[in-house]
Design a protein around this motif. Structure first.
Motif, PDB file in Angstrom:
ATOM      1  N   LYS A  60      -9.463   6.697  -3.949  1.00  0.00           N
ATOM      2  CA  LYS A  60      -9.389   5.688  -5.013  1.00  0.00           C
ATOM      3  C   LYS A  60      -8.171   5.866  -5.917  1.00  0.00           C
ATOM      4  CE  LYS A  60     -12.449   8.306  -8.134  1.00  0.00           C
ATOM      5  NZ  LYS A  60     -11.403   8.614  -9.118  1.00  0.00           N
ATOM      6  N   ASP A  61      -7.541   7.031  -5.847  1.00  0.00           N
ATOM      7  CA  ASP A  61      -6.368   7.289  -6.678  1.00  0.00           C
ATOM      8  C   ASP A  61      -5.051   7.077  -5.930  1.00  0.00           C
ATOM      9  OD1 ASP A  61      -7.911   8.083  -8.927  1.00  0.00           O
ATOM     10  OD2 ASP A  61      -8.283  10.012  -7.942  1.00  0.00           O
ATOM     11  N   THR A  62      -5.140   6.682  -4.664  1.00  0.00           N
ATOM     12  CA  THR A  62      -3.942   6.473  -3.861  1.00  0.00           C
ATOM     13  C   THR A  62      -3.232   5.189  -4.269  1.00  0.00           C
ATOM     14  OG1 THR A  62      -4.949   7.619  -1.966  1.00  0.00           O
ATOM     15  CG2 THR A  62      -3.046   6.206  -1.513  1.00  0.00           C
ATOM     16  N   THR A  63      -1.918   5.253  -4.296  1.00  0.00           N
ATOM     17  CA  THR A  63      -1.101   4.057  -4.501  1.00  0.00           C
ATOM     18  C   THR A  63      -0.622   3.550  -3.143  1.00  0.00           C
ATOM     19  OG1 THR A  63      -0.323   4.749  -6.681  1.00  0.00           O
ATOM     20  CG2 THR A  63       1.029   3.136  -5.500  1.00  0.00           C
ATOM     21  N   LEU A  64      -0.917   2.289  -2.842  1.00  0.00           N
ATOM     22  CA  LEU A  64      -0.433   1.657  -1.624  1.00  0.00           C
ATOM     23  C   LEU A  64       0.917   1.011  -1.895  1.00  0.00           C
ATOM     24  CD1 LEU A  64      -3.695  -0.148  -0.434  1.00  0.00           C
ATOM     25  CD2 LEU A  64      -2.879   2.133   0.217  1.00  0.00           C
ATOM     26  N   VAL A  65       1.791   1.024  -0.890  1.00  0.00           N
ATOM     27  CA  VAL A  65       3.084   0.376  -1.040  1.00  0.00           C
ATOM     28  C   VAL A  65       3.426  -0.329   0.268  1.00  0.00           C
ATOM     29  CG1 VAL A  65       4.374   2.445  -0.348  1.00  0.00           C
ATOM     30  CG2 VAL A  65       5.497   0.683  -1.718  1.00  0.00           C
ATOM     31  N   GLU A  66       4.079  -1.479   0.157  1.00  0.00           N
ATOM     32  CA  GLU A  66       4.489  -2.216   1.349  1.00  0.00           C
ATOM     33  C   GLU A  66       5.672  -3.120   1.037  1.00  0.00           C
ATOM     34  OE1 GLU A  66       4.995  -2.226   4.252  1.00  0.00           O
ATOM     35  OE2 GLU A  66       3.453  -3.232   5.439  1.00  0.00           O
ATOM     36  N   SER A  67       6.471  -3.359   2.057  1.00  0.00           N
ATOM     37  CA  SER A  67       7.530  -4.357   2.023  1.00  0.00           C
ATOM     38  C   SER A  67       6.979  -5.635   2.634  1.00  0.00           C
ATOM     39  CB  SER A  67       8.727  -3.847   2.843  1.00  0.00           C
ATOM     40  OG  SER A  67       9.506  -4.915   3.331  1.00  0.00           O
ATOM     41  N   SER A  68       7.181  -6.758   1.949  1.00  0.00           N
ATOM     42  CA  SER A  68       6.645  -8.026   2.457  1.00  0.00           C
ATOM     43  C   SER A  68       7.505  -9.191   2.018  1.00  0.00           C
ATOM     44  CB  SER A  68       5.210  -8.238   1.974  1.00  0.00           C
ATOM     45  OG  SER A  68       4.747  -9.535   2.317  1.00  0.00           O
ATOM     46  N   SER A  69       7.626 -10.190   2.901  1.00  0.00           N
ATOM     47  CA  SER A  69       8.321 -11.415   2.518  1.00  0.00           C
ATOM     48  C   SER A  69       7.370 -12.423   1.905  1.00  0.00           C
ATOM     49  CB  SER A  69       9.001 -12.039   3.745  1.00  0.00           C
ATOM     50  OG  SER A  69       8.038 -12.401   4.720  1.00  0.00           O
ATOM     51  N   GLY A  70       6.044 -12.114   1.920  1.00  0.00           N
ATOM     52  CA  GLY A  70       5.121 -13.056   1.292  1.00  0.00           C
ATOM     53  C   GLY A  70       3.667 -12.890   1.639  1.00  0.00           C
ATOM     54  N   ASN A  71       3.237 -13.401   2.799  1.00  0.00           N
ATOM     55  CA  ASN A  71       1.814 -13.490   3.114  1.00  0.00           C
ATOM     56  C   ASN A  71       1.099 -12.143   3.131  1.00  0.00           C
ATOM     57  OD1 ASN A  71       1.597 -16.298   3.326  1.00  0.00           O
ATOM     58  ND2 ASN A  71       2.200 -16.305   5.474  1.00  0.00           N
ATOM     59  N   PHE A  72       1.732 -11.129   3.701  1.00  0.00           N
ATOM     60  CA  PHE A  72       1.074  -9.828   3.758  1.00  0.00           C
ATOM     61  C   PHE A  72       0.949  -9.236   2.363  1.00  0.00           C
ATOM     62  CE2 PHE A  72       0.862  -5.392   5.846  1.00  0.00           C
ATOM     63  CZ  PHE A  72      -0.495  -5.518   6.055  1.00  0.00           C
ATOM     64  N   GLY A  73       1.949  -9.474   1.532  1.00  0.00           N
ATOM     65  CA  GLY A  73       1.870  -9.015   0.154  1.00  0.00           C
ATOM     66  C   GLY A  73       0.734  -9.676  -0.600  1.00  0.00           C
ATOM     67  N   VAL A  74       0.543 -10.975  -0.378  1.00  0.00           N
ATOM     68  CA  VAL A  74      -0.560 -11.697  -1.010  1.00  0.00           C
ATOM     69  C   VAL A  74      -1.891 -11.114  -0.560  1.00  0.00           C
ATOM     70  CG1 VAL A  74      -1.742 -13.919  -1.198  1.00  0.00           C
ATOM     71  CG2 VAL A  74       0.759 -13.830  -1.293  1.00  0.00           C
ATOM     72  N   LYS A 129      13.897   0.745  -0.493  1.00  0.00           N
ATOM     73  CA  LYS A 129      13.196   0.895  -1.770  1.00  0.00           C
ATOM     74  C   LYS A 129      11.809   1.499  -1.565  1.00  0.00           C
ATOM     75  CE  LYS A 129      14.088   0.156  -5.357  1.00  0.00           C
ATOM     76  NZ  LYS A 129      14.495   1.062  -6.465  1.00  0.00           N
ATOM     77  N   VAL A 130      11.108   1.082  -0.498  1.00  0.00           N
ATOM     78  CA  VAL A 130       9.799   1.662  -0.200  1.00  0.00           C
ATOM     79  C   VAL A 130       9.917   3.167  -0.015  1.00  0.00           C
ATOM     80  CG1 VAL A 130       7.994   1.823   1.553  1.00  0.00           C
ATOM     81  CG2 VAL A 130       8.762  -0.418   0.772  1.00  0.00           C
ATOM     82  N   LYS A 131      10.919   3.603   0.710  1.00  0.00           N
ATOM     83  CA  LYS A 131      11.103   5.034   0.958  1.00  0.00           C
ATOM     84  C   LYS A 131      11.414   5.784  -0.337  1.00  0.00           C
ATOM     85  CE  LYS A 131      12.437   4.517   5.802  1.00  0.00           C
ATOM     86  NZ  LYS A 131      13.515   4.665   6.818  1.00  0.00           N
ATOM     87  N   GLU A 132      12.156   5.153  -1.233  1.00  0.00           N
ATOM     88  CA  GLU A 132      12.423   5.772  -2.538  1.00  0.00           C
ATOM     89  C   GLU A 132      11.134   5.937  -3.338  1.00  0.00           C
ATOM     90  OE1 GLU A 132      15.268   3.281  -4.447  1.00  0.00           O
ATOM     91  OE2 GLU A 132      16.922   3.829  -3.116  1.00  0.00           O
ATOM     92  N   ILE A 133      10.266   4.931  -3.272  1.00  0.00           N
ATOM     93  CA  ILE A 133       8.981   5.003  -3.975  1.00  0.00           C
ATOM     94  C   ILE A 133       8.128   6.134  -3.409  1.00  0.00           C
ATOM     95  CG2 ILE A 133       6.806   3.783  -4.403  1.00  0.00           C
ATOM     96  CD1 ILE A 133       8.494   1.168  -4.352  1.00  0.00           C
ATOM     97  N   ILE A 134       8.105   6.267  -2.096  1.00  0.00           N
ATOM     98  CA  ILE A 134       7.319   7.321  -1.454  1.00  0.00           C
ATOM     99  C   ILE A 134       7.795   8.696  -1.917  1.00  0.00           C
ATOM    100  CG2 ILE A 134       6.812   8.428   0.768  1.00  0.00           C
ATOM    101  CD1 ILE A 134       6.945   5.604   2.010  1.00  0.00           C
ATOM    102  N   GLU A 135       9.118   8.864  -1.997  1.00  0.00           N
ATOM    103  CA  GLU A 135       9.676  10.165  -2.382  1.00  0.00           C
ATOM    104  C   GLU A 135       9.380  10.526  -3.840  1.00  0.00           C
ATOM    105  OE1 GLU A 135      13.802   9.934  -1.504  1.00  0.00           O
ATOM    106  OE2 GLU A 135      13.521   9.981   0.685  1.00  0.00           O
ATOM    107  N   SER A 136       9.176   9.527  -4.682  1.00  0.00           N
ATOM    108  CA  SER A 136       9.019   9.782  -6.113  1.00  0.00           C
ATOM    109  C   SER A 136       7.585   9.597  -6.624  1.00  0.00           C
ATOM    110  CB  SER A 136       9.945   8.854  -6.905  1.00  0.00           C
ATOM    111  OG  SER A 136       9.608   7.498  -6.675  1.00  0.00           O
ATOM    112  N   THR A 137       6.651   9.319  -5.713  1.00  0.00           N
ATOM    113  CA  THR A 137       5.275   9.023  -6.122  1.00  0.00           C
ATOM    114  C   THR A 137       4.290   9.959  -5.429  1.00  0.00           C
ATOM    115  OG1 THR A 137       5.890   6.689  -6.334  1.00  0.00           O
ATOM    116  CG2 THR A 137       3.536   7.196  -6.352  1.00  0.00           C
ATOM    117  N   GLU A 138       3.376  10.533  -6.186  1.00  0.00           N
ATOM    118  CA  GLU A 138       2.334  11.368  -5.601  1.00  0.00           C
ATOM    119  C   GLU A 138       1.190  10.507  -5.086  1.00  0.00           C
ATOM    120  OE1 GLU A 138       0.976  14.348  -8.280  1.00  0.00           O
ATOM    121  OE2 GLU A 138       2.944  15.300  -8.506  1.00  0.00           O
ATOM    122  N   ASN A 139       0.520  11.001  -4.040  1.00  0.00           N
ATOM    123  CA  ASN A 139      -0.646  10.328  -3.465  1.00  0.00           C
ATOM    124  C   ASN A 139      -0.339   8.850  -3.185  1.00  0.00           C
ATOM    125  OD1 ASN A 139      -3.194   9.756  -2.494  1.00  0.00           O
ATOM    126  ND2 ASN A 139      -4.249  10.035  -4.454  1.00  0.00           N
TER     127      ASN A 139
END
Length: 329
Positions: A60-74, A129-139
């Motif tokens: 429940k404390d995990t941060t999800l991250v994704e690259s999306s042009s639209g529909n998957f992000g929604v 940018k996603v990879k930068e977020i992964i490197e700087s974010t825990e869990n």
């Protein structure tokens, strides 16, 4: 009765689409815009997040991250909120404003890429940018629709099954699917080939996409084509590829609305155009069953595909394309 509309994923309708002057083509479209957030991506968003939680890959404390042009992000923003998870969505300046609005309204953090990458598009900078977020974010967990096997499994275990079961007279001669991030066609093609070994699986790509080695240049319509070849496609079953241009996509979207009362999105128009184009060059002398997938609806394209001025701009650009520097979006 469901306690939340987001639990009503799948079992979308199938409609017959007669093709003018082609009596041997029995075309049946799976209307994926009847999913809760309006696209086929609901299937992957719900499946992936629930699997990750059930297998304790995330908590429940995990941060999800994704690259999306639209529909998957929604879709991910809606299901992340449903499961009480934080979600960061990396989009770019070409993302439709309505999609960006929907992602934000579901509580996701949005990072918008405005600088083009070396291909002239934005995909590679979104991933950077996603990879930068992964490197700087825990869990943190990157959904990674371009390579995560769970993405293909989502469609293998849902959309693929439904297509196989709902094929009229239990017969599939051809399957046509648009291609972009690759997970949908990978999972569905695997399931269809298992159940219908003789079915021919045709990927529909758009001119300007490099997925199958085509020449890259600027594209305006999101949701189909890519400026890279997704790793997940290594496991796809694809027998043939048909290319359409964006003029054909626009015209086919209008035809679907005017002749079939289907207010369909860009990739849906591309698929319909691809079917007509393919069988102009590959005539059949007996009736064949053709299954296809319409990924999203036209509401989010009201200022683009369904705007005459925008459509003329795209057509003029493509008419003069040979004068322009090749780019990709």
């Amino acid at each position: 009765m469901v306690n939340n509309i987001l639990n009503k994923v799948g079992n979308t309708p199938v409609v017959s689409l007669p093709v003018t002057n082609e009596p041997n083509l029995n075309v049946f479209a799976k209307l994926e815009f009847y999913n809760p957030t309006g696209s086929v991506k609901d299937r992957a968003a719900r499946y992936i997040i629930s699997r990750l939680l059930n297998e304790n890959t995330i908590n429940k404390d995990t941060t999800l991250v994704e690259s999306s042009s639209g529909n998957f992000g929604v879709a991910l923003s809606a299901y992340a909120k449903l499961y009480g998870l934080k979600f960061i969505c990396v989009i770019d300046k070409t993302t439709l404003p309505v999609n960006e609005m929907l992602i934000r309204l579901q509580g996701a953090e949005v990072i918008r890429i405005t600088e083009p990458d070396d291909h002239g598009g934005y995909l590679m900078n979104r991933i950077k940018k996603v990879k930068e977020i992964i490197e700087s974010t825990e869990n943190v967990y990157w959904i990674n629709q371009y390579a995560n096997p769970l993405n293909a499994q989502a469609y293998y275990n849902s959309l693929g099954i439904e297509i196989c079961l709902e094929a009229p007279r239990q017969k599939i001669d051809y399957l046509f699917m648009g291609i972009s991030s690759g997970g949908t066609i990978t999972g569905v093609s695997q399931r269809v080939r298992e159940n219908y070994p003789k079915a021919k699986i045709v990927a529909v790509d758009v001119e300007g996409s490099i997925i199958f080695g085509g020449k890259a240049y600027k594209r305006f319509i999101p949701g189909i084509g890519s400026s890279m070849k997704p790793k997940i496609l290594e496991n796809a079953v694809i027998d043939d590829v048909v290319y359409v241009n964006e003029d054909e996509t626009i015209d086919s979207c209008h035809e679907l609305l005017e002749k079939h009362n289907l207010y369909a999105g860009g990739s849906s128009g591309s698929v319909y155009a691809g079917i007509k184009k393919y069988f102009k060059e590959n005539k059949v002398d007996s009736q064949v069953n053709i299954m296809c997938v319409f990924a999203d609806s036209g509401e989010r394209y009201i200022t683009t595909i369904y705007n005459d001025q925008w459509g003329e701009m795209v057509k003029e650009y493509n008419l003069n394309r040979h004068y322009a520097q090749p780019l990709a979006v």
